[in-house]
Design an enzyme around this catalytic site. Sequence first.
Site, mmCIF file in Angstrom:
data_model
loop_
_atom_site.group_PDB
_atom_site.id
_atom_site.type_symbol
_atom_site.label_atom_id
_atom_site.label_comp_id
_atom_site.label_asym_id
_atom_site.label_seq_id
_atom_site.Cartn_x
_atom_site.Cartn_y
_atom_site.Cartn_z
ATOM 1 N N HIS A 241 67.031 69.238 -10.695
ATOM 2 C CA HIS A 241 65.961 68.245 -10.868
ATOM 3 C C HIS A 241 65.856 67.423 -9.593
ATOM 4 O O HIS A 241 66.732 67.467 -8.719
ATOM 5 C CB HIS A 241 66.212 67.334 -12.080
ATOM 6 C CG HIS A 241 67.485 66.535 -11.995
ATOM 7 N ND1 HIS A 241 67.639 65.453 -11.144
ATOM 8 C CD2 HIS A 241 68.664 66.672 -12.641
ATOM 9 C CE1 HIS A 241 68.835 64.948 -11.293
ATOM 10 N NE2 HIS A 241 69.492 65.676 -12.183
ATOM 11 N N ASP A 366 81.849 74.123 -26.875
ATOM 12 C CA ASP A 366 83.274 74.192 -26.542
ATOM 13 C C ASP A 366 83.992 72.940 -27.050
ATOM 14 O O ASP A 366 83.685 71.822 -26.613
ATOM 15 C CB ASP A 366 83.440 74.319 -25.028
ATOM 16 C CG ASP A 366 84.823 74.802 -24.642
ATOM 17 O OD1 ASP A 366 85.804 74.096 -24.983
ATOM 18 O OD2 ASP A 366 84.938 75.855 -24.011
ATOM 19 N N SER A 381 74.604 67.646 -13.863
ATOM 20 C CA SER A 381 73.363 68.309 -13.452
ATOM 21 C C SER A 381 73.637 69.275 -12.309
ATOM 22 O O SER A 381 74.234 68.900 -11.299
ATOM 23 C CB SER A 381 72.331 67.274 -13.006
ATOM 24 O OG SER A 381 71.950 66.442 -14.064
#
Length: 423
Positions: A241, A366, A381
């Site tokens: 992003h 998980d 990210s």
Amino acid sequence: MSYRKIASLIKGGVTNSRGARVFLAICLLFGYFGMRYYPALSADSYRLIADGQPAHAAYQPAFSATPLPQALPAGSMDGTAAGQYQLQLAMDGGPTVKTVAVESVTMPQVVSGGHSIGILLQTEGVLIVGFSPLSAADGSLLDLAAEAGLELGDFILDIDGVPLRSNQQLTELVAAAGNEERSCKISYLRNGLRRSCEIMPRYCADSRSYRIGLYVRDNTAGIGTLSFFEPQTLRYAALGHAVADLSAPDGDTQRGSIVRAAVSGIRSGSDGIPGEKLGVFIDGDWRGSIIRNSELGIFGTLQVGGEAPPQGLLLPLAVPSQVTTGAATILTVLDGEKIESFDISIVKTMENYKLTGKGMIIEITDPQLLTRSGGIVQGMSGSPIIQNGLLAGVVTHVFINDPTHGYACFAAWMAEEMGTLEL
């Protein structure tokens, strides 16, 4: 038959009339064929598949496949060779309802990331982020900067002709002017226009220093994750992003760099509050330039200075049509510089959302990752997603109200942005 007549027949319950029976038969036929052929009619007119991927993977309905004249010879529709093909979509052996194009390409291999990185912006000037009225000797409050016409978001470029590059430099120049009992001439940028003003520093009793009443920010720093890089050219992609602070006041992309980073702790996320990685920057054996900032991430070239580049897995990029719902793994750092693998589930894929950069919805499954971080946290990210031995995507955003879920973009989208692919 008019709509009014149809309505009266339905309202009056006259289902045994000839007109009502014809109308109902038409509705049933339309519904049957609409449901039967809608998947083919609504299918994209162009799809991309990977060399070696069966052509039928591009479309779910049964179809017959005919290579385009300019494509490779017939028989390649099993995906054994690259080329362009024309597919005639049909449902269960029915008539052809749509003709589409499929292109098979050879996907390049890249080195997976997962490494934590520090993001630095080489800004020219400092950004005004707040005002801080100062206390005069008589106890009054002085709002010097605001009274001089400065506003939030202004970029201070220089003081007394000296270019600014840090908060500390601004403090020193203001102190020098105050000690010499003279005003500061300030040049600043607002909406792309250069302006100037003068402010006489005043001595602040609270801080025991000369001030002009500003809060400013210089080089923006943050923690993110390296996504992947080309092994030959060392061109890299990260984050998935855009970085908002990379957009300078004049609209250009500011210069910046990435450096190695180590995670020193995790502040876990909870409903409504995203967690974050806490890290320290390391002036180590590799760093990278930032030459492009887009909705799909930051891009540049790694500089290794004669040392070995970051270590990772050599993996083929996945074409978006190869990415499926179901199990996958992400690579990320939770402690120090150790890259770990964690289980996730790809809940949904959205190939037509490229402009938003949100191509998947993922869920952290998980137990270890959920215990240690609460799910997706800021700084994650860019963490690569691996599915079926392919680099499928990159983690991009967390759902604020549910940190176990988030968005991801396809790695192929980032590779195209970087110039590795021409899709």
